[in-house]
Scaffold this motif. Structure first.
Motif, PDB file in Angstrom:
ATOM      1  N   HIS A 114      42.689 -58.134  74.225  1.00  0.00           N
ATOM      2  CA  HIS A 114      42.348 -57.491  75.503  1.00  0.00           C
ATOM      3  C   HIS A 114      43.263 -58.042  76.611  1.00  0.00           C
ATOM      4  O   HIS A 114      43.823 -57.270  77.396  1.00  0.00           O
ATOM      5  N   GLU A 115      43.416 -59.365  76.652  1.00  0.00           N
ATOM      6  CA  GLU A 115      44.263 -59.970  77.695  1.00  0.00           C
ATOM      7  C   GLU A 115      45.732 -59.579  77.494  1.00  0.00           C
ATOM      8  O   GLU A 115      46.435 -59.304  78.464  1.00  0.00           O
ATOM      9  N   HIS A 120      35.186 -55.120  87.555  1.00  0.00           N
ATOM     10  CA  HIS A 120      34.894 -54.676  86.195  1.00  0.00           C
ATOM     11  C   HIS A 120      33.756 -53.664  86.174  1.00  0.00           C
ATOM     12  O   HIS A 120      32.745 -53.886  86.839  1.00  0.00           O
ATOM     13  N   GLU A 171      40.671 -52.174  83.016  1.00  0.00           N
ATOM     14  CA  GLU A 171      39.752 -52.782  82.042  1.00  0.00           C
ATOM     15  C   GLU A 171      39.517 -51.839  80.868  1.00  0.00           C
ATOM     16  O   GLU A 171      39.582 -52.243  79.708  1.00  0.00           O
ATOM     17  N   HIS A 176      46.237 -56.325  78.962  1.00  0.00           N
ATOM     18  CA  HIS A 176      46.474 -56.369  80.417  1.00  0.00           C
ATOM     19  C   HIS A 176      47.949 -56.639  80.694  1.00  0.00           C
ATOM     20  O   HIS A 176      48.547 -56.021  81.563  1.00  0.00           O
TER      21      HIS A 176
HETATM   22 ZN   LIG Z   1      40.153 -57.606  81.454  1.00  0.00          ZN
END
Ligand SMILES: [Zn+2]
Length: 246
Positions: free
Chosen positions: A113-114, A221, A183, A117
């Motif tokens: 997930h990071e 978020h 996100e 980003h």
């Molecule tokens: Zn995130």
């Protein structure tokens, strides 16, 4: 006559100050609950430990980065008290409590997930946002100074309070449209490299670790429930939900 003028002026001044205080309090109430824990968490995250070889945390780290099209070396730092994970353009920061309480599949999902980003140029977008916020804060400060030191009528204070609230709402709305789609996008990228179950387990485990209300949205978020639902939204629905659903 003079006394009456002075007393009415001072009444106006008192009202003006009261309006300012109410304006700022409303502003704090609007922004405070969402940002307080975020700031508190950053303050007490503890001293970073650099992970020399990220392979020890995520087996196959280099191959994973390469398979995601990330050529640069991404550093990993671990913080003793952080119950979260963040990424900037070169570093992923993660908390020891996250590594201790999530299983290996969920931990991999956090990292993917990071990396997602990083892949979508997260930092660049946040910098843009930071500029918007700084400009907004500068604008608010100038307005505050102008209205505080000018002996304007009561109306100008009300105007300024409204302007501040509009500004804060604008910042919240800006976050909603810039940060939320990021996100959602990072979660979808994560799902391509680990499976959907792993993303769901990372989201629920992080929510449990952070004692989050899974139905609550934040400025930065969308709620955990929305993020889980996002994994199943069709392409068409997705756009509508990402940008138009509150
Ligand atoms: Zn995130």
């Amino acid at each position: 006559m003079v006394c009456a003028a002075v007393s009415s002026l001072s009444d106006k001044e008192t009202l003006r100050i009261t309006c300012l205080v109410i304006g700022w309090l409303l502003t704090l109430v609007a922004v405070g609950p969402s940002s307080f824990w975020f700031v508190w968490e950053l303050v007490r995250k503890g001293k970073a430990r650099s992970v020399e070889d990220p392979n020890t945390v995520i087996p196959g780290w280099k191959q994973l980065c390469q398979s995601m099209g990330i050529e640069k070396d991404i550093k990993v730092k671990v913080y003793p008290n952080l119950r979260n994970a963040y990424a900037n353009d070169t570093t992923i920061k993660i908390g020891q409590p996250v590594l201790d309480s999530l299983n290996s599949v969920a931990i991999k999902a956090v990292f993917v997930h990071e990396l997602g980003h990083i892949k979508i140029n997260y930092v660049l977008k946040l910098r843009h946002l930071l500029v918007v916020i700084l400009v907004g804060v500068a604008l608010a400060t100038v307005m505050l100074l102008v209205f505080t030191y000018s002996a304007g009528p009561l109306g100008s204070s009300l105007l300024m309070c409204s302007a501040l609230l509009i500004l804060i709402s604008f910042m919240g709305i800006a976050m909603r449209f810039i940060s939320w789609p990021d996100e959602y996008r990072a979660d979808l990228i994560a799902m391509q490299y680990v499976n959907r179950g792993a993303v769901v387990s990372f989201l629920t485990a992080m929510a449990a670790l952070r004692k989050m209300d899974v139905t609550r949205d934040f400025y930065r978020h969308p709620s955990i429930n929305k993020r889980i639902a996002n994994l199943g939204w069709s392409q068409k629905t997705r756009f509508k939900k990402w940008y138009f659903e509150l």
